[in-house]
Write a protein that holds these residues in place. Structure first.
Motif, mmCIF file in Angstrom:
data_model
loop_
_atom_site.group_PDB
_atom_site.id
_atom_site.type_symbol
_atom_site.label_atom_id
_atom_site.label_comp_id
_atom_site.label_asym_id
_atom_site.label_seq_id
_atom_site.Cartn_x
_atom_site.Cartn_y
_atom_site.Cartn_z
ATOM 1 N N TRP A 32 45.761 -30.194 -54.277
ATOM 2 C CA TRP A 32 45.610 -30.791 -55.609
ATOM 3 C C TRP A 32 44.457 -30.109 -56.320
ATOM 4 C CZ3 TRP A 32 48.886 -34.342 -57.675
ATOM 5 C CH2 TRP A 32 49.812 -34.918 -56.793
ATOM 6 N N SER A 90 43.927 -34.457 -51.447
ATOM 7 C CA SER A 90 44.745 -35.524 -52.026
ATOM 8 C C SER A 90 44.486 -35.663 -53.518
ATOM 9 C CB SER A 90 44.437 -36.863 -51.343
ATOM 10 O OG SER A 90 43.135 -37.301 -51.700
ATOM 11 N N GLN A 91 45.432 -36.284 -54.179
ATOM 12 C CA GLN A 91 45.292 -36.572 -55.602
ATOM 13 C C GLN A 91 44.090 -37.484 -55.829
ATOM 14 O OE1 GLN A 91 48.758 -38.420 -57.310
ATOM 15 N NE2 GLN A 91 47.978 -38.255 -59.395
#
Length: 98
Positions: A25, A45-46
């Motif tokens: 990300w 991760s987002q």
């Protein structure tokens, strides 16, 4: 090296691995003045990317960037900063008559 340093180092390695696979990300920030696109990352991760976002915005605001537009997405940027070069004079083609 502390446990926190080890965790950060391990997270960075995972992020780089995810990036090689195209799964990382990134935070993309576009500004109108200067006319630039900035990429910050990679993140695993987002959620990690979104948590880091306010710090990047704060830095750009401190530099007086205008019209800040953000996006958190999976991508694999080839450049971390892309700016229009307004200082460069345009190339003008000149034809010489024989």
């Amino acid at each position: 090296m502390t446990t926190k340093d080890n965790t950060t180092d391990l997270s960075s390695r995972f992020a780089e691995f995810y990036n090689r696979l195209g799964l990382a990300w990134w935070v993309e920030i576009k500004t109108s003045l200067p006319v630039c696109i900035y990429f910050f990352g990679p993140f695993i991760s987002q959620k990690d990317a979104e948590e880091a976002l306010p710090g990047y915005i704060e830095d750009l605001e401190a530099e007086q960037a205008q019209t800040i537009v953000t996006d958190v997405k999976r991508c694999k940027p080839t450049q971390l900063t892309v700016c229009d070069e307004l200082d460069v004079e345009p190339v003008v083609t000149v034809q010489v008559n024989p």
